[in-house]
Design a protein around this motif. Structure first.
Motif, PDB file in Angstrom:
ATOM      1  N   TYR A 224      -2.972  -1.250  -0.533  1.00 12.54           N
ATOM      2  CA  TYR A 224      -1.762  -1.490  -1.327  1.00 12.54           C
ATOM      3  C   TYR A 224      -1.622  -0.455  -2.432  1.00 12.54           C
ATOM      4  O   TYR A 224      -0.541   0.126  -2.640  1.00 12.54           O
ATOM      5  N   GLU A 225      -2.702  -0.195  -3.147  1.00 18.45           N
ATOM      6  CA  GLU A 225      -2.654   0.747  -4.269  1.00 18.45           C
ATOM      7  C   GLU A 225      -2.508   2.188  -3.790  1.00 18.45           C
ATOM      8  O   GLU A 225      -1.981   3.038  -4.516  1.00 18.45           O
ATOM      9  N   LEU A 226      -2.957   2.473  -2.586  1.00  9.75           N
ATOM     10  CA  LEU A 226      -2.781   3.804  -2.018  1.00  9.75           C
ATOM     11  C   LEU A 226      -1.364   4.001  -1.473  1.00  9.75           C
ATOM     12  O   LEU A 226      -1.014   5.103  -1.036  1.00  9.75           O
ATOM     13  N   LYS A 227      -0.567   2.924  -1.475  1.00  8.99           N
ATOM     14  CA  LYS A 227       0.838   2.954  -1.019  1.00  8.99           C
ATOM     15  C   LYS A 227       0.965   3.359   0.451  1.00  8.99           C
ATOM     16  O   LYS A 227       1.896   4.050   0.842  1.00  8.99           O
ATOM     17  N   ILE A 228       0.012   2.915   1.264  1.00 11.25           N
ATOM     18  CA  ILE A 228       0.058   3.213   2.698  1.00 11.25           C
ATOM     19  C   ILE A 228       0.996   2.223   3.385  1.00 11.25           C
ATOM     20  O   ILE A 228       0.791   1.012   3.326  1.00 11.25           O
ATOM     21  N   LYS A 229       2.003   2.731   4.050  1.00 10.29           N
ATOM     22  CA  LYS A 229       2.991   1.886   4.718  1.00 10.29           C
ATOM     23  C   LYS A 229       2.611   1.547   6.158  1.00 10.29           C
ATOM     24  O   LYS A 229       3.048   0.538   6.696  1.00 10.29           O
ATOM     25  N   ASN A 230       1.825   2.389   6.776  1.00  4.00           N
ATOM     26  CA  ASN A 230       1.493   2.251   8.193  1.00  4.00           C
ATOM     27  C   ASN A 230       0.763   0.934   8.479  1.00  4.00           C
ATOM     28  O   ASN A 230      -0.383   0.750   8.074  1.00  4.00           O
TER      29      ASN A 230
END
Length: 352
Positions: free
Chosen positions: A117-123
């Protein structure tokens, strides 16, 4: 196809707690009785056995997952990958997020989900999950990551070890001085280059050993009965480690196709300096050899025992050239090894 570490990162907390900071603590034995000697003598004996002079604690506003995120960001930057291409995020820990002065561990959502979540990974195909395997958790996560890659289920994995043991220690227990906090991470990828993970091994000894490390009440009989802290049977762990870890390391090295003469470094879990020295000495004696100088990088004197974070942090510091007289060169063969709650043991032979 080979499986290699392409980036590393670590987070070493800012709060330095020295042995002298424990002089005002009131220590008790496990049965609640007081120690027969003063704290100065207790701490001096502790230092002689463990080698620990100071340890790191995370800032009051931080949690385990936040340390994991910092280490992860550094590893991703070091590897120069797009985080959206990660197939797995594996986070090894044991106690989740325990906020400062809290009595509860928070593990939902998982540490890996929080990192993603904090890395903003959408995949959504980037799968995050946690590993609870005692101090060997990060190495076990590495073993799982290479298995995913080797069988074709993944190409890139992020493996993190993070722990805040300062949040679960009993201040009335002398053993509390061993523990510390931190986080380390590595990006693991399929590679056409030579080297990488050559061999691995894992074992769980639980028939008699399951409760050598456990959660128990405070040594202070006046403390609340319903609060639990990390506890350990130090003597049993010491004897167990010396008996089983050297042989586990030897079996892994023998199965890797490399010889003891090829080995350049041993990155071993930083639990106790005296114990680690004895493990390395016995390991080399199995080959009728004497351990070379500087074969074992050590951080325990300054960083203490940060559980799953010790091996990845140690590896990152050496790779980044941040440890005096310690370095790795391309082609160097190393062992990563750990022992901890379970009782679990594991090892990886890796060609850098």
């Amino acid at each position: 196809m080979n499986i290699k570490i392409t980036g590393t990162g670590s987070y070493i907390p800012n709060v330095i707690t020295k042995n002298a900071d424990f002089h005002q603590h009131e220590f008790f034995n496990t049965d609640g009785s007081t120690f027969p000697h003063d704290n100065e003598t207790t701490i001096k004996k502790f230092k002689a056995i463990t080698g620990i002079e100071e340890r790191r604690y995370l800032d009051k506003e931080l949690t385990t997952s936040q340390m994991a995120i910092i280490a992860a960001e550094k590893a991703i930057k070091d590897s120069e990958i797009d985080p959206e291409t990660l197939d797995y995020i594996i986070v090894a820990h044991n106690y989740g997020d325990v906020k400062f002065q809290s009595l509860q561990s928070d593990t939902v959502p998982s540490m890996a989900t929080r990192v993603k979540y904090e890395l903003k990974i959408k995949n959504p195909s980037c799968v995050g999950y946690d590993v609870l395997f005692g101090c060997p958790g990060w190495i076990e996560g590495m073993i799982q990551a290479q298995a995913f890659i080797r069988c074709g289920m993944a190409k890139k994995c992020l493996v993190i070890g993070a722990e805040a043991l300062s949040r679960v220690v009993d201040k009335h227990d002398r053993d509390a001085m061993i523990f510390s906090d931190g986080a380390g991470a590595a990006v693991v990828e399929a590679s056409e280059e030579m080297g990488g993970i050559l061999c691995h091994s894992s074992a769980t000894y639980s028939y008699e050993e399951a409760n050598y490390i456990y959660f128990g009440k405070s040594n202070n009989t006046e403390s609340p009965e319903d609060v639990r802290y990390i506890k350990m049977n130090g003597r049993k762990i010491y004897e167990f480690a010396l008996k089983h870890v050297p042989q586990a390391m030897k079996s892994c090295l023998d199965n890797s196709g490399k010889s003891i003469d090829d080995l350049k470094k041993v990155f071993i879990h930083q639990a106790n300096e005296k114990m680690d020295d004895a493990i390395i000495d016995r390991f080399y004696k199995l080959y009728e050899k004497k351990a070379p100088a500087n074969v074992t990088p050590m951080t325990i004197r300054e960083l203490g025992n940060s559980s799953v974070a010790t091996v990845p942090t140690l590896l990152d510091l050496v790779i980044k050239g941040e440890m005096k007289d310690q370095a790795l060169e391309k082609g160097d063969v190393v062992i990563l090894a750990s022992v901890g709650a379970g009782m679990n043991i594991n090892a990886i032979v890796y060609e850098y």
